[in-house]
Write a protein that holds these residues in place. Structure first.
Motif, PDB file in Angstrom:
ATOM      1  N   ARG A 506       0.292  -1.010   0.147  1.00 53.88           N
ATOM      2  CA  ARG A 506       0.230  -0.114   0.366  1.00 53.88           C
ATOM      3  C   ARG A 506       1.076   1.070   0.177  1.00 53.88           C
ATOM      4  NH1 ARG A 506      -3.841  -2.609   3.412  1.00 53.88           N
ATOM      5  NH2 ARG A 506      -3.241  -1.861   5.163  1.00 53.88           N
ATOM      6  N   ASP A 507       1.830   1.161   1.324  1.00 54.12           N
ATOM      7  CA  ASP A 507       2.792   2.429   0.547  1.00 54.12           C
ATOM      8  C   ASP A 507       4.292   2.263   1.320  1.00 54.12           C
ATOM      9  OD1 ASP A 507       1.704   4.040   4.341  1.00 54.12           O
ATOM     10  OD2 ASP A 507       2.182   2.438   3.339  1.00 54.12           O
ATOM     11  N   GLY A 508       4.400   1.244   0.939  1.00 54.60           N
ATOM     12  CA  GLY A 508       6.351   0.674   1.178  1.00 54.60           C
ATOM     13  C   GLY A 508       6.161   0.489   2.097  1.00 54.60           C
ATOM     14  N   ALA A 509       7.409  -0.647   2.744  1.00 53.68           N
ATOM     15  CA  ALA A 509       7.291  -1.911   3.878  1.00 53.68           C
ATOM     16  C   ALA A 509       7.753  -0.705   4.983  1.00 53.68           C
ATOM     17  CB  ALA A 509       8.041  -2.423   3.738  1.00 53.68           C
ATOM     18  N   ARG A 510       7.351  -1.059   6.047  1.00 51.01           N
ATOM     19  CA  ARG A 510       7.384  -0.151   6.722  1.00 51.01           C
ATOM     20  C   ARG A 510       7.380  -1.642   8.569  1.00 51.01           C
ATOM     21  NH1 ARG A 510       5.454   5.805   6.773  1.00 51.01           N
ATOM     22  NH2 ARG A 510       4.746   5.687   4.765  1.00 51.01           N
ATOM     23  N   ALA A 511       8.410  -0.573   8.945  1.00 54.55           N
ATOM     24  CA  ALA A 511       8.342  -1.342  10.769  1.00 54.55           C
ATOM     25  C   ALA A 511       8.978  -0.857  11.748  1.00 54.55           C
ATOM     26  CB  ALA A 511      10.143  -2.683  10.193  1.00 54.55           C
ATOM     27  N   ALA A 573       2.737   3.005  19.087  1.00 51.05           N
ATOM     28  CA  ALA A 573       3.471   2.933  18.940  1.00 51.05           C
ATOM     29  C   ALA A 573       4.229   2.852  17.490  1.00 51.05           C
ATOM     30  CB  ALA A 573       4.450   2.036  20.155  1.00 51.05           C
ATOM     31  N   PHE A 574       3.899   2.087  16.502  1.00 52.95           N
ATOM     32  CA  PHE A 574       4.750   1.334  15.113  1.00 52.95           C
ATOM     33  C   PHE A 574       3.850   2.917  14.584  1.00 52.95           C
ATOM     34  CE2 PHE A 574       3.293   0.329  11.101  1.00 52.95           C
ATOM     35  CZ  PHE A 574       4.449  -0.971  10.548  1.00 52.95           C
ATOM     36  N   GLU A 575       2.762   3.863  14.957  1.00 55.96           N
ATOM     37  CA  GLU A 575       2.578   4.765  13.958  1.00 55.96           C
ATOM     38  C   GLU A 575       3.082   6.150  14.752  1.00 55.96           C
ATOM     39  OE1 GLU A 575       0.788   5.034  11.546  1.00 55.96           O
ATOM     40  OE2 GLU A 575       0.069   2.991  11.611  1.00 55.96           O
ATOM     41  N   ASP A 576       3.696   6.560  16.171  1.00 52.77           N
ATOM     42  CA  ASP A 576       4.120   7.479  16.342  1.00 52.77           C
ATOM     43  C   ASP A 576       6.020   7.061  15.676  1.00 52.77           C
ATOM     44  OD1 ASP A 576       5.363   9.295  18.239  1.00 52.77           O
ATOM     45  OD2 ASP A 576       6.554   7.961  19.531  1.00 52.77           O
ATOM     46  N   TYR A 577       6.581   5.601  15.579  1.00 49.64           N
ATOM     47  CA  TYR A 577       7.895   5.331  15.405  1.00 49.64           C
ATOM     48  C   TYR A 577       7.974   5.988  14.296  1.00 49.64           C
ATOM     49  CZ  TYR A 577      12.193   2.604  13.909  1.00 49.64           C
ATOM     50  OH  TYR A 577      13.178   2.959  13.820  1.00 49.64           O
ATOM     51  N   ASN A 578       7.087   5.312  13.311  1.00 50.77           N
ATOM     52  CA  ASN A 578       7.593   6.091  11.970  1.00 50.77           C
ATOM     53  C   ASN A 578       7.100   7.545  11.883  1.00 50.77           C
ATOM     54  OD1 ASN A 578       8.483   3.159   9.935  1.00 50.77           O
ATOM     55  ND2 ASN A 578       6.376   2.448  11.532  1.00 50.77           N
ATOM     56  N   ALA A 579       6.634   7.549  12.557  1.00 54.99           N
ATOM     57  CA  ALA A 579       6.284   9.616  12.202  1.00 54.99           C
ATOM     58  C   ALA A 579       7.504   9.629  12.068  1.00 54.99           C
ATOM     59  CB  ALA A 579       4.663   9.585  12.553  1.00 54.99           C
ATOM     60  N   ARG A 580       8.143   9.488  13.784  1.00 59.08           N
ATOM     61  CA  ARG A 580       9.364  10.394  14.010  1.00 59.08           C
ATOM     62  C   ARG A 580      10.451  10.184  13.329  1.00 59.08           C
ATOM     63  NH1 ARG A 580      11.106   8.100  18.580  1.00 59.08           N
ATOM     64  NH2 ARG A 580       9.744   6.648  18.330  1.00 59.08           N
TER      65      ARG A 580
END
Ligand SMILES: Cc1cc2nc3c(=O)[nH]c(=O)nc-3n(C[C@H](O)[C@H](O)[C@H](O)COP(=O)(O)OP(=O)(O)OC[C@H]3O[C@@H](n4cnc5c(N)ncnc54)[C@H](O)[C@@H]3O)c2cc1C
Length: 634
Positions: A506-511, A573-580
């Motif tokens: 959907r919008d690239g791999a994130r972890a 935690a996942f969203e916050d981490y990736n936003a940062r």
């Protein structure tokens, strides 16, 4: 008794600063500790080295020869206390104080402990559920590193490897002159001491042997199931178990279960294939660098080499030595620079010293990291510097100038080549490439650099956009890997039927920390999205693997110790981490240098994908122990 002349020669060729510390540690000789060192900036300030003052070299060499001529084997090596270790580290840099945080980060580097970076049980090993096991996917560097963590913790595991041998990258890539481009002394695990590398930059076969040695020595080998391809799996939420599909060599599929899955399937596992129009009509051979093996030869042929990344640059010299004619197709110029001792064997003296001189191996590990400690400064643009007409910042521009001069010198000032070879993008905005005689190869009469874009392939060879046909018998493609395809093509189905590949497409791999994905309990990826630290002190990939696997193993331990069946990262935690992460990435040259974002493998669809954007100190803080507040246990 070893010959005196041999000892003197070995000592004369040593890393004298490392030897100074080792000798002081072994003898307590204050006169050795008092020898001054000079701080020297290297790679335009990318780091520093500390060299023994010239007027003290002879004194140090004499003292070391005396010690080594007596009975060095009788010295009983000890692990220094933290206070002693810290004092020794400060001595390396001529007495510069080291902060508490830096000491914590750098303590494992000289690797005095048996296992410098490992997870631990808080008390005795927790009772494990019946048939408990971790499945590790892949027997490359990462999979083996994970296995060593679990061996120590006495946690049962099995490795599934789709190839017939160990090594991953180092089993697959057997093209001419394939070797590491980071020194072997840094491209190794810290728990295997004094491995007898034969070259400063080990060749592919030697790295593969090293990994096989690790697998045998640490009791991993018998736990690897070769020729087994994990197709994916489904998380059974009721039982907190992964049911994985495994394909055997004959194509039959079996289902196995795992309490935890650690995907160590590699970032460079999916070769990018040439898709140029007309390729099917070509009558010669087309070989991707990952397909090159003993059956291939360039001898007497006319060859096209496509690509000037790390692989294309490594293989050109050998191919062009053998071929009648070589065309080098370059799409984007790269920063290609020399590395000290690249391609050189480790002398017998060097090898003897590492084996014989107590603590010397430890301190060469430490000193070899100093020249790359400050890499982060190259990544951060300086607005004031740019307002005054600079390109990125002072050190980055200085490095650009030094590397430009290197190119000019290598091609003997030929203006036609200089114009084509000096990149527009900033150094470090893409991976720096180590020169394996690439520029010099371009000067050969039978080598031609082609920078006009490729339009098509026809039966005879390669057609460029200007209509020129370059007739060849063989096309060697060194065009890299589809790094955006993480864990590809396996598909894992987490909670509520969520497919990992759908989430990532959907919008690239994130972890989270490059390892955990929300909705996928008991599932970890090694070398995952944004996992790579390139800011220097993060260390080379094996060091990072030790950090990643320690983190994963610790979370497995934490789960078991709490008597839980599963752990996953929370959505917040996942969203916050990736936003940062995205916000931090936007400030670095990987995204601000518009000359580089296009076709840069660090970046995918305008988002930093491969590297993590923080200074290694922050990276270390985040990885050193799991933050349990970010986790949901069930
Ligand atoms: C040519 C080349 C040179 C490099 N040189 C350097 C260097 O000098 N320094 C450096 O720091 N890094 C270098 N790298 C990066 C290198 O990939 C890492 O350093 C390291 O080897 C990665 O190890 P890994 O175990 O994570 O992945 P890999 O080595 O890719 O291993 C992954 C393993 O997983 C297996 N696998 C994948 N999917 C499945 C599946 N579904 N089922 C079963 N098995 C599976 C693969 O067969 C493979 O054996 C280089 C990479 C390449 C391609």
């Amino acid at each position: 008794m070893t010959d005196q002349a041999f000892i003197r020669e070995a000592v004369g060729g040593a890393d004298l600063n490392a030897l100074r510390i080792a000798l002081f540690q072994a003898t307590g000789d204050r006169a050795v500790a008092a020898i001054p060192v000079h701080r020297i900036d290297v790679r335009a300030g990318a780091g520093t080295t500390y060299e023994v003052a010239e007027e003290y070299r002879a004194f140090l060499i004499d003292r070391a020869v005396d010690f080594l001529s007596a009975a060095p084997h009788q010295h009983i090596a000890t692990v220094p206390t933290d206070a002693d270790l810290r004092a020794l580290m400060e001595l390396v840099t001529g007495g510069e104080p080291i902060s508490d945080m830096d000491f914590d980060i750098r303590k494992p580097v000289p690797a005095f402990d048996d296992y410098p970076r490992t997870a631990n049980w808080a008390g005795p090993r927790a009772r494990l559920p019946e048939d408990f096991r971790v499945v590790i996917v892949g027997a490359g560097f990462s999979g083996l590193g994970m296995a060593v963590q679990l061996e120590r913790l006495e946690i049962p595991y099995v490795i599934y490897e789709r190839r017939g041998e160990i090594g991953g990258t180092w089993s697959i890539n057997t093209y001419p002159d394939a070797r590491v481009d980071t020194p072997s002394a840094m491209y190794e695990f810290s728990f295997e001491k004094r491995y007898p590398w034969t070259e400063h930059f080990a060749r592919q076969a030697e790295v593969r042997e090293y990994l096989e040695h690790i697998a045998r020595k640490f009791g991993i080998f018998d736990k690897i199931r070769f020729n087994r391809d994990i197709k994916g799996g489904v998380f059974d939420e009721t039982a907190s178990i992964w049911r994985l599909e495994v394909a055997d060599n004959d194509g039959s599929i079996n289902t196995i279960t795992a309490n935890f899955v650690v995907s160590a399937s590699g970032l460079f596992s999916s070769p990018r294939q040439l898709s140029t129009q007309g390729l099917d009509s070509f009558t010669g051979e087309v070989v991707h660098s990952t397909e090159w093996d003993m059956r291939h030869s360039a001898a007497g042929k006319s060859v096209a080499v496509i690509g000037n990344g790390s692989t294309g640059v490594q293989l050109l010299r050998r191919i062009s030595d053998e071929a009648n004619k070589t065309y080098v197709f370059q799409r984007t110029p790269q920063w290609i620079s020399p590395r000290e001792r690249y391609g050189e064997p480790l002398s017998l003296g060097d090898r003897w010293l590492r084996e014989t001189m107590p603590y010397y191996w430890n301190w060469t590990r430490y000193t070899s990291t100093l020249p790359v400690l400050n890499l982060y400064q190259f990544l951060v643009p300086d607005p004031e510097w740019r307002a005054a007409g600079g390109l990125i910042n002072r050190p980055n521009d200085a490095l650009r100038e030094a590397m430009t001069q290197y190119i000019v010198a290598q091609v003997q000032g030929r203006p036609d080549l200089v114009e084509k070879l000096v990149p527009n993008h900033a150094p470090f905005s893409r991976r720096l490439i180590v020169d394996n005689g690439w520029y010099r190869a371009l000067l050969k009469d039978n080598v031609e650099l082609v920078t006009t874009p490729i339009a098509a392939v026809n039966s005879e060879g390669i057609v460029t956009e200007d209509g020129c046909v370059h007739p060849v018998d063989m096309i060697v493609t060194a065009i890299g890997f589809a790094v955006e395809k993480y864990v590809w093509p396996s598909d894992y189905v987490g909670r509520s039927g969520l497919h990992l590949q759908d989430v990532w497409s959907r919008d690239g791999a994130r972890a989270y920390l490059g390892m955990m994905v929300c909705g996928f309990p008991n599932f970890f990826v090694l070398y995952g999205p944004n996992a790579q630290s390139v800011s220097g002190g993060g260390g080379t990939i094996p060091t990072q693997i030790e950090m990643w696997t320690k983190f994963v193993a610790q979370l497995i331990v934490d789960t078991l110790e709490r008597d839980h069946a599963s752990v996953e990262v929370t959505a917040d935690a996942f969203e916050d981490y990736n936003a940062r992460l995205d916000a931090a990435a936007k400030k670095l040259i990987w995204l601000t240098d518009t000359q580089s974002t296009d076709r840069n493998y660090y970046v995918n669809n305008g988002r930093l994908q491969v590297n993590m954007p923080w200074h290694y100190r922050d990276w270390h803080q985040m990885l050193s122990a799991p933050n349990l507040a970010d986790m949901a246990f069930t």
